[in-house]
Every structure is written in C-alpha cells, then in structure tokens.
Design an enzyme around this catalytic site. Structure first.
Site, PDB file in Angstrom:
ATOM      1  N   TRP A   1      45.326 -20.576  -9.032  1.00 11.57           N
ATOM      2  CA  TRP A   1      46.120 -21.755  -8.291  1.00 11.57           C
ATOM      3  C   TRP A   1      47.747 -21.838  -8.111  1.00 11.57           C
ATOM      4  CZ3 TRP A   1      43.768 -25.473  -6.169  1.00 11.57           C
ATOM      5  CH2 TRP A   1      42.324 -25.818  -6.522  1.00 11.57           C
TER       6      TRP A   1
ATOM      7  N   GLN B   1      33.348 -25.570  -4.417  1.00 11.07           N
ATOM      8  CA  GLN B   1      34.310 -26.564  -4.132  1.00 11.07           C
ATOM      9  C   GLN B   1      34.818 -26.133  -2.731  1.00 11.07           C
ATOM     10  OE1 GLN B   1      35.734 -29.154  -6.534  1.00 11.07           O
ATOM     11  NE2 GLN B   1      33.394 -28.910  -6.639  1.00 11.07           N
TER      12      GLN B   1
ATOM     13  N   ARG C   1      36.496 -33.917 -16.760  1.00 16.00           N
ATOM     14  CA  ARG C   1      35.534 -33.153 -15.790  1.00 16.00           C
ATOM     15  C   ARG C   1      34.991 -31.868 -16.119  1.00 16.00           C
ATOM     16  NH1 ARG C   1      41.345 -32.518 -14.419  1.00 16.00           N
ATOM     17  NH2 ARG C   1      42.147 -30.515 -14.582  1.00 16.00           N
ATOM     18  N   ASP C   2      34.184 -31.597 -14.924  1.00 14.48           N
ATOM     19  CA  ASP C   2      33.554 -30.110 -14.783  1.00 14.48           C
ATOM     20  C   ASP C   2      32.405 -29.908 -16.142  1.00 14.48           C
ATOM     21  OD1 ASP C   2      36.781 -28.460 -14.522  1.00 14.48           O
ATOM     22  OD2 ASP C   2      35.545 -29.830 -13.286  1.00 14.48           O
TER      23      ASP C   2
ATOM     24  N   SER D   1      33.766 -29.964  -9.910  1.00 19.91           N
ATOM     25  CA  SER D   1      33.009 -28.969 -10.315  1.00 19.91           C
ATOM     26  C   SER D   1      31.890 -29.574 -11.266  1.00 19.91           C
ATOM     27  CB  SER D   1      33.765 -27.892 -10.891  1.00 19.91           C
ATOM     28  OG  SER D   1      34.438 -27.348 -10.046  1.00 19.91           O
TER      29      SER D   1
ATOM     30  N   GLU E   1      39.688 -26.501 -18.187  1.00 19.14           N
ATOM     31  CA  GLU E   1      38.814 -26.811 -17.167  1.00 19.14           C
ATOM     32  C   GLU E   1      37.535 -25.919 -17.213  1.00 19.14           C
ATOM     33  OE1 GLU E   1      41.720 -25.917 -14.032  1.00 19.14           O
ATOM     34  OE2 GLU E   1      41.907 -27.948 -14.023  1.00 19.14           O
TER      35      GLU E   1
ATOM     36  N   TRP F   1      43.453 -26.872  -0.297  1.00 20.97           N
ATOM     37  CA  TRP F   1      42.644 -28.028  -1.100  1.00 20.97           C
ATOM     38  C   TRP F   1      43.136 -29.049  -0.760  1.00 20.97           C
ATOM     39  CZ3 TRP F   1      43.043 -31.977  -4.249  1.00 20.97           C
ATOM     40  CH2 TRP F   1      42.152 -32.583  -4.953  1.00 20.97           C
TER      41      TRP F   1
ATOM     42  N   ASN G   1      37.294 -23.231  -3.685  1.00 14.97           N
ATOM     43  CA  ASN G   1      37.612 -22.757  -4.905  1.00 14.97           C
ATOM     44  C   ASN G   1      36.335 -22.903  -5.926  1.00 14.97           C
ATOM     45  OD1 ASN G   1      38.557 -25.891  -4.462  1.00 14.97           O
ATOM     46  ND2 ASN G   1      38.403 -25.705  -6.741  1.00 14.97           N
ATOM     47  N   ASP G   2      36.455 -23.299  -7.013  1.00 18.67           N
ATOM     48  CA  ASP G   2      35.239 -23.007  -8.166  1.00 18.67           C
ATOM     49  C   ASP G   2      33.950 -22.790  -7.594  1.00 18.67           C
ATOM     50  OD1 ASP G   2      36.722 -25.577 -10.301  1.00 18.67           O
ATOM     51  OD2 ASP G   2      37.641 -24.005  -9.168  1.00 18.67           O
TER      52      ASP G   2
HETATM   53  C1  KTE Z   1      42.823 -29.630  -8.483  1.00 16.46           C
HETATM   54  O1  KTE Z   1      44.539 -28.520  -9.465  1.00 16.46           O
HETATM   55  C2  KTE Z   1      43.555 -29.585  -9.663  1.00 16.46           C
HETATM   56  O2  KTE Z   1      43.545 -30.378  -7.706  1.00 16.46           O
HETATM   57  C3  KTE Z   1      42.769 -28.750 -10.906  1.00 16.46           C
HETATM   58  O3  KTE Z   1      43.448 -28.111 -11.854  1.00 16.46           O
HETATM   59  C4  KTE Z   1      41.830 -27.776 -10.349  1.00 16.46           C
HETATM   60  O4  KTE Z   1      40.564 -28.136 -10.807  1.00 16.46           O
HETATM   61  C5  KTE Z   1      38.768 -29.509  -8.146  1.00 16.46           C
HETATM   62  O5  KTE Z   1      39.001 -27.546  -9.466  1.00 16.46           O
HETATM   63  C6  KTE Z   1      39.384 -27.370 -10.934  1.00 16.46           C
HETATM   64  C7  KTE Z   1      38.352 -28.196 -11.566  1.00 16.46           C
HETATM   65  O6  KTE Z   1      38.694 -28.632 -12.822  1.00 16.46           O
HETATM   66  C8  KTE Z   1      37.892 -29.194 -10.588  1.00 16.46           C
HETATM   67  O7  KTE Z   1      36.742 -29.817 -10.774  1.00 16.46           O
HETATM   68  C9  KTE Z   1      37.968 -28.552  -9.388  1.00 16.46           C
HETATM   69  C10 KTE Z   1      39.588 -25.810 -11.313  1.00 16.46           C
HETATM   70  O8  KTE Z   1      38.552 -28.661  -6.952  1.00 16.46           O
HETATM   71  O9  KTE Z   1      39.948 -24.954 -10.296  1.00 16.46           O
END
Ligand code: KTE
Length: 511
Positions: free
Chosen positions: A297, A49, A159-160, A92, A211, A57, A30-31
């Site tokens: 997602w 990711q 996060r991120d 991320s 995010e 995932w 993913n990201d």
């Molecule tokens: C992950 O669905 C959750 O289970 C998040 O909404 C997805 O989050 C994790 O992916 C993201 C980031 O915020 C995270 O760092 C990452 C966005 O794989 O796609």
C-alpha cells in the site's frame, strides 16, 4: 562461460504481462478474495478487489473473478459482485461451499458442490458490515441476501471476514478484523446468517491496523499431525515499510485460537506479499493453498502501469515443519512452496555443479520467466565482500537494469535487491533492498549448505530459501516495461561458493 548479452527481444515483449502471476485484464486490483476450489468442475476460483474503471484504488470496489484449472493459467471474468451504490464497496471476504444448505439459499436443483455463499464486508461512508450473497450459477454472479448485514457493530473499521466450516464443533467459524482495535474476532454460526462472538485474538506486531485475517488447519510434514495457523495482515507500520503478513501457530477448538507462544512470525520478508488468503473447499491431496497480492500500500498506486495495475503472487502450498530458527531453537515453522501448475522447463535448461569463479550467464528468455534452483556450500575464502548472487534483467536504452537475489557470508544473510536508476526507484517507500535470515539447511563437514530457489516472472521475483523456509517477494519495474532477458550466476568472491545449480526458462505447457 562468457557473458553473452543477447540482443533485446522484439519490443513486442515490452508490453507483455507476467506469464503466471495473475493480473487484471484492465483496471485496479488488490486483495485476493473468495478463493475456493470447485470440485465438480476441478476449477480454482479467485476473486479480487477490483475497480474496472481506474488504475488506482477507488470506490466502487467490486469483486473481480478469475478461474484456473492449474493455478497458473487464469481466465479473467471481470466483475462478479458489486455494490448497489457507487460510494459503497464490496470489500474483502471469502467464499464457502454450503453443500448441506445450512443457509437455506438453495433447493435440490443446485448441485451441493456448487452451493456457493460469499461472505464480505460492505464498506459505506457510515459503516463496515459483514454481508452475504449466494450464487446459483457456480460463482459467476451473485444474489445478495435480502436481510443483510449479518454482522455489524456500527464501526467503520470492521472488515475482511474469512469463514470456514469447523467439523469438530459442527459450525461455521468466522475470523474478522476489528482493524484499529487490533482484534481478530472469532464468531460462530449454524446458518451463515446469525453469528455469535466466541473470542478475540489480540496478539501480534502492532502496526497501524489489522486486516485480512485467516485461520486454517495445516498439515505437519512427515507426520499425521495438523496444527492451526492464524494469519493477520498489517498495514501500514512495518519497519521495512508498509504492509506485511504475520502468522501464529497454535490450536483451535472451534471457539478460541491458542497460540503455541506469543512470538509473531512474518510470512514473507519482501515488500510485495500482502492480504494472503487460503482457498476453501480444497481436497486433501492439494494441501493448504493460498495466494497474496504482490504489492504494498505504500506505493501500489504509483508503480508503472498502462491500462491495468497489480499482480497476485504465485499460489503457495503450505505445510508446517520443525526447523532450526537459530542454532539453539527448533520450532514448527510455516513452509511455503510455490505452485508451478502447468509451468514447464524449456529444453535449454542449464544444470551444473561448479565453484563459481567467473559469472555464468544463461540464454535470453523467450517467455520472460526464469527459474533458478541453487544448493550451495560456503568454502572458506578471504574476501572483503562475499556475495553469491543471481542477477536477472535486460539492457534498456543501453543501460543494464537488474534485480538480484543472493547470500552474503560476511553477515550470513540472504538479500533481494531491485535498485536501478528508474523513476519508481526514486520513491522513498519503494525500498529496494530486503533481507532474510535462515539457519544453514545442512552442513558438509564444517561447510554450511543453503538452498535458494526463485521464479522471476516479468516484473515479480519470488525467492524461497532452504526449501520453503523463508521467502522474499518483490516486484520490480524495468524502464519501458521491459522484461528480463537473461539470468546470471556470479560471486563477488571467486572460489567461495560451490554451487549445484539448475537454471531454466519456464513456459506454459499447452497440452
Ligand atoms: C483501503 O487502505 C484501505 O482504502 C485498507 O487499508 C486496505 O484494506 C479494500 O483492502 C484492504 C482490506 O482490509 C479491505 O477489505 C480491502 C487490505 O480494497 O488491502
């Protein structure tokens, strides 16, 4: 010109990947993460990711790693950074080049251009913290900082990080999401280890959570000005369904981002453009370049897959330009242009300038990659439907399966449509039609003129309107993993559209 639906390409093509949309050699992706340009080796680095052992995932999530000389041909190096416990994930984040060794991780033996520090979220069942790691081998392996985390608030939704050097205030700046409090927090640091909160940014479409924020200085076209653009990803919660990226244009002084207005803008009007991140350490001549994950997602875990799943978007070059967003208002708007890298047009390129009456169909693609570039004028006609459209697809088990993109003058809107009779299209979240509005690009007398550019690469279609003003990115999945083998330009209202077109198959220039 007649329609020649050429014979299906040998089945060998059926199991090919998109040619230039990066896909992981195996497993789940993913990201995009850690995007940076290695100036010493003229190498673009993309981390992502990654779970090498599943095609959905799941923890432990790693940072996978790929490199490219041209942003189109990627070399996948597999996992570069992983957690120490299988229930934890390296979520991320991004990479900076700490050439002045502010972190103290490097000695004189490490080339200043290769003083690579990764800033990422460590996701554990108890908490999400911001951690750092450094690389002594140019970004292929990492050593985690012995005193992680560098930033934590005892939260599970924090996060991120996206970090960059802000020269005017001589500090590292981090934007990071307090996801379910709808906050983009802005921190500062002198050494990537000690962080101080400067401000919170809380504007935007609500959705479920924020995010993957970003903040970057973007050049304004035809001027020496730059403005700052703040990106925020939302997932889920968009009326179109699922994930999307919004952005704001404004100023940044090193401490606070001040948007020009409170309107949130979307980067892409398709379903599959998420978690956009810009490359760090990019020389000025390359401009601002970034990549998004080409999925959503809502259904990313169930789209057809074999031993790998997901692709990235093409890299896009970003600028800002004053454009009409409606007849009355002009404003600075993000302009996005795909980076075609070493993609070249094959010799069977078709160009012409016609008023479309009967469909024009172009040779089957030997690469599965088509480019179409249209400038069209709307001529008054009386038709019940008024669509100019580009179709791409293949005959699969005797049935034509198509994606299409086009413009309908009855409602002055562009559309992308991936409806076809396949299993994934039965999924209620795999919205098959998306739309976008752009003001006319120009006028030819009274007649509005528009531009539509697109790349169809295996199972991803990226459409750009009016030279980068609006875009729609959508994946699609023909049965049997087949790839499009023809492109067709047609109109549901003969005589309504006068079109200057260029259609080409794209292939990688091997020189
Ligand atoms: C992950 O669905 C959750 O289970 C998040 O909404 C997805 O989050 C994790 O992916 C993201 C980031 O915020 C995270 O760092 C990452 C966005 O794989 O796609």
């Amino acid at each position: 010109m007649h329609i020649f639906l050429l014979a299906l390409l040998p089945l060998a093509w059926a199991f090919q990947r998109p040619l230039v949309h990066f896909t992981p050699t195996k497993g789940w992706m993913n990201d995009p993460n850690g995007l940076f340009y290695d100036e010493k080796n003229s190498l673009w680095h993309m981390y992502y990711q990654y779970n090498p052992d599943h095609i959905v995932w799941s923890e432990p999530v790693y940072w996978g790693h790929a490199t490219s000389k041209d942003l189109t041909q990627w070399h996948d190096h597999g996992a570069a950074l992983g957690s120490d416990n299988v229930q934890d994930g390296i979520f991320s984040g991004n990479i900076v080049v700490d050439r002045n060794n502010t972190s103290g991780f490097f000695n004189s033996s490490v080339d200043p251009e290769l003083r690579i520090v990764a800033i990422y979220t460590l996701n554990t069942p108890e908490e999400q913290t911001q951690d750092i790691a450094y690389s002594l081998d140019g970004g292929y392996s990492f050593v985690k900082y012995a005193h992680n985390p560098v930033l934590s608030h005892n939260l599970t939704q924090f996060r991120d990080p996206k970090v960059f050097w802000h020269a005017p205030s001589s500090q590292w700046v981090m934007v990071v999401a307090m996801s379910q409090q709808y906050k983009v927090q802005i921190y500062g640091s002198a050494d990537l280890k000690h962080w101080v909160l400067h401000s919170n940014f809380t504007l935007g479409v609500l959705g479920f959570q924020y995010e993957c924020p970003g903040l970057v200085e973007v050049p304004v076209e035809n001027s020496t000005d730059t403005r700052w653009v703040l990106f925020v990803a939302i997932n889920p919660g968009l009326p179109l369904g699922g994930s999307a990226n919004q952005y704001f244009v404004g100023d940044f002084d090193g401490f606070t981002f001040t948007p020009d207005d409170s309107q949130a803008r979307f980067m892409d009007y398709g379903k599959d453009f998420y978690a956009y991140q810009v490359f760090d350490n990019v020389p000025k001549e390359h401009g601002v370049v970034g990549v998004a994950w080409a999925s959503n997602w809502q259904y990313c875990a169930v789209v057809p897959a074999t031993t790998w799943r997901s692709s990235m978007s093409l890299a896009r070059n970003m600028t800002l330009a004053r454009r009409h967003v409606n007849p009355e208002t002009e404003m600075l708007t993000l302009i996005q242009r795909p980076v075609l890298g070493s993609l070249v047009r094959r010799s069977n390129r078709h160009t012409g300038n016609v008023t479309v009456h009967t469909p024009l169909t172009f040779n089957s693609s030997a690469t599965g990659v088509f480019e179409f570039d249209l400038t069209f004028k709307v001529k008054a006609q009386n038709c019940s439907t008024a669509q100019l459209q580009v179709l791409a697809g293949a005959r699969v088990n005797g049935t034509l399966q198509l994606v299409r993109a086009g413009y309908d003058n009855a409602v002055t809107l562009f559309f992308a449509d991936r409806a076809m009779d396949t299993e994934i299209n039965k999924n209620p979240f795999f919205t098959d039609k998306t739309a976008a509005y752009v003001d006319p690009y120009a006028y030819d007398g009274e007649a509005p003129v528009f531009k539509m550019y697109g790349v169809v690469d295996g199972n991803v279609m990226e459409v750009h309107l009016n030279d980068g003003l609006g875009s729609m990115t959508n994946t699609f999945f023909l049965d049997g993993d087949a790839k499009p083998d023809f492109l067709e330009l047609s109109s549901t209202c003969p005589g309504m559209y006068s079109v200057e077109y260029s259609v080409a198959e794209l292939t990688l220039d091997s020189t």
